[in-house]
Write a protein that holds these residues in place. Structure first.
Motif, PDB file in Angstrom:
ATOM      1  N   ARG A  86      40.211  35.283  36.166  1.00  0.00           N
ATOM      2  CA  ARG A  86      40.974  36.437  36.677  1.00  0.00           C
ATOM      3  C   ARG A  86      41.099  36.385  38.199  1.00  0.00           C
ATOM      4  O   ARG A  86      42.158  36.695  38.750  1.00  0.00           O
ATOM      5  CB  ARG A  86      40.326  37.751  36.248  1.00  0.00           C
ATOM      6  N   THR A  87      40.044  35.995  38.881  1.00  0.00           N
ATOM      7  CA  THR A  87      40.083  35.898  40.328  1.00  0.00           C
ATOM      8  C   THR A  87      41.056  34.813  40.766  1.00  0.00           C
ATOM      9  O   THR A  87      41.848  35.013  41.700  1.00  0.00           O
ATOM     10  CB  THR A  87      38.669  35.601  40.885  1.00  0.00           C
ATOM     11  N   GLY A  88      41.020  33.676  40.073  1.00  0.00           N
ATOM     12  CA  GLY A  88      41.939  32.597  40.393  1.00  0.00           C
ATOM     13  C   GLY A  88      43.394  33.009  40.197  1.00  0.00           C
ATOM     14  O   GLY A  88      44.253  32.714  41.035  1.00  0.00           O
ATOM     15  N   VAL A  89      43.671  33.721  39.125  1.00  0.00           N
ATOM     16  CA  VAL A  89      45.038  34.193  38.873  1.00  0.00           C
ATOM     17  C   VAL A  89      45.460  35.197  39.949  1.00  0.00           C
ATOM     18  O   VAL A  89      46.575  35.149  40.459  1.00  0.00           O
ATOM     19  CB  VAL A  89      45.138  34.817  37.456  1.00  0.00           C
TER      20      VAL A  89
ATOM     21  N   ALA B 294      27.499  34.006  30.893  1.00  0.00           N
ATOM     22  CA  ALA B 294      28.276  32.819  31.258  1.00  0.00           C
ATOM     23  C   ALA B 294      29.755  33.030  30.948  1.00  0.00           C
ATOM     24  O   ALA B 294      30.629  32.686  31.760  1.00  0.00           O
ATOM     25  CB  ALA B 294      27.749  31.586  30.525  1.00  0.00           C
ATOM     26  N   VAL B 295      30.052  33.603  29.800  1.00  0.00           N
ATOM     27  CA  VAL B 295      31.447  33.861  29.422  1.00  0.00           C
ATOM     28  C   VAL B 295      32.061  34.901  30.353  1.00  0.00           C
ATOM     29  O   VAL B 295      33.208  34.746  30.796  1.00  0.00           O
ATOM     30  CB  VAL B 295      31.546  34.289  27.939  1.00  0.00           C
ATOM     31  N   GLN B 296      31.318  35.948  30.676  1.00  0.00           N
ATOM     32  CA  GLN B 296      31.848  36.970  31.580  1.00  0.00           C
ATOM     33  C   GLN B 296      32.103  36.383  32.971  1.00  0.00           C
ATOM     34  O   GLN B 296      33.110  36.692  33.607  1.00  0.00           O
ATOM     35  CB  GLN B 296      30.897  38.165  31.676  1.00  0.00           C
ATOM     36  N   GLY B 297      31.216  35.523  33.438  1.00  0.00           N
ATOM     37  CA  GLY B 297      31.412  34.864  34.727  1.00  0.00           C
ATOM     38  C   GLY B 297      32.628  33.948  34.705  1.00  0.00           C
ATOM     39  O   GLY B 297      33.404  33.896  35.672  1.00  0.00           O
ATOM     40  N   PHE B 298      32.819  33.235  33.614  1.00  0.00           N
ATOM     41  CA  PHE B 298      33.988  32.362  33.467  1.00  0.00           C
ATOM     42  C   PHE B 298      35.266  33.192  33.498  1.00  0.00           C
ATOM     43  O   PHE B 298      36.223  32.863  34.204  1.00  0.00           O
ATOM     44  CB  PHE B 298      33.882  31.569  32.164  1.00  0.00           C
ATOM     45  N   ARG B 299      35.270  34.285  32.732  1.00  0.00           N
ATOM     46  CA  ARG B 299      36.454  35.153  32.688  1.00  0.00           C
ATOM     47  C   ARG B 299      36.759  35.740  34.067  1.00  0.00           C
ATOM     48  O   ARG B 299      37.917  35.827  34.468  1.00  0.00           O
ATOM     49  CB  ARG B 299      36.262  36.261  31.664  1.00  0.00           C
ATOM     50  N   LEU B 300      35.715  36.145  34.795  1.00  0.00           N
ATOM     51  CA  LEU B 300      35.903  36.669  36.142  1.00  0.00           C
ATOM     52  C   LEU B 300      36.504  35.600  37.045  1.00  0.00           C
ATOM     53  O   LEU B 300      37.414  35.885  37.835  1.00  0.00           O
ATOM     54  CB  LEU B 300      34.571  37.155  36.719  1.00  0.00           C
ATOM     55  N   GLY B 301      36.033  34.377  36.929  1.00  0.00           N
ATOM     56  CA  GLY B 301      36.584  33.285  37.726  1.00  0.00           C
ATOM     57  C   GLY B 301      38.050  33.044  37.429  1.00  0.00           C
ATOM     58  O   GLY B 301      38.856  32.817  38.344  1.00  0.00           O
TER      59      GLY B 301
ATOM     60  N   LYS C 120      46.179  33.422  43.295  1.00  0.00           N
ATOM     61  CA  LYS C 120      47.125  32.305  43.236  1.00  0.00           C
ATOM     62  C   LYS C 120      48.184  32.411  44.326  1.00  0.00           C
ATOM     63  O   LYS C 120      48.447  31.446  45.045  1.00  0.00           O
ATOM     64  CB  LYS C 120      47.784  32.249  41.868  1.00  0.00           C
ATOM     65  N   SER C 121      48.768  33.569  44.490  1.00  0.00           N
ATOM     66  CA  SER C 121      49.846  33.710  45.492  1.00  0.00           C
ATOM     67  C   SER C 121      49.304  33.582  46.911  1.00  0.00           C
ATOM     68  O   SER C 121      49.990  33.100  47.815  1.00  0.00           O
ATOM     69  CB  SER C 121      50.560  35.046  45.318  1.00  0.00           C
ATOM     70  N   ASP C 122      48.050  34.016  47.148  1.00  0.00           N
ATOM     71  CA  ASP C 122      47.460  33.907  48.479  1.00  0.00           C
ATOM     72  C   ASP C 122      47.056  32.476  48.813  1.00  0.00           C
ATOM     73  O   ASP C 122      47.037  32.095  49.989  1.00  0.00           O
ATOM     74  CB  ASP C 122      46.222  34.801  48.596  1.00  0.00           C
ATOM     75  N   LEU C 123      46.703  31.688  47.806  1.00  0.00           N
ATOM     76  CA  LEU C 123      46.215  30.334  48.038  1.00  0.00           C
ATOM     77  C   LEU C 123      47.334  29.291  48.037  1.00  0.00           C
ATOM     78  O   LEU C 123      47.137  28.189  48.523  1.00  0.00           O
ATOM     79  CB  LEU C 123      45.167  29.966  46.995  1.00  0.00           C
ATOM     80  N   GLY C 124      48.447  29.607  47.399  1.00  0.00           N
ATOM     81  CA  GLY C 124      49.497  28.609  47.238  1.00  0.00           C
ATOM     82  C   GLY C 124      50.620  28.824  48.089  1.00  0.00           C
ATOM     83  O   GLY C 124      51.258  28.548  48.912  1.00  0.00           O
TER      84      GLY C 124
END
Length: 72
Positions: A62-65, A53-60, A68-72
């Motif tokens: 990192r993916t969001g960061v 669960a923690v690894q999945g959260f961290r991946l999420g 960020k430039s592609d989504l915003g």
């Protein structure tokens, strides 16, 4: 796992996961596990679930960061 990740798991990740609705088949699987595992195995399962669960959260995060430039 860092102290921050332990805190995040206990105070954010785990409550969020546990609040998700489960259908009957999912609830049955969890009940079967809870009834079949002895105390030691439940603790080992919880440690494994915590890790993933923690690894999945961290991946999420990192993916969001990264996106960020592609989504915003």
């Amino acid at each position: 796992m860092t102290d921050l990740m332990k805190w995040m798991y206990d105070n954010y990740i785990k409550p969020n996961i546990e609040s998700q609705p489960k259908n009957d088949a999912e609830a049955l699987c969890f009940d079967l596990l809870d009834n079949e595992l002895d105390t030691d195995l439940r603790q080992y399962l919880q440690k494994a679930l915590t890790y993933y669960a923690v690894q999945g959260f961290r991946l999420g995060v990192r993916t969001g960061v990264s996106l960020k430039s592609d989504l915003g």
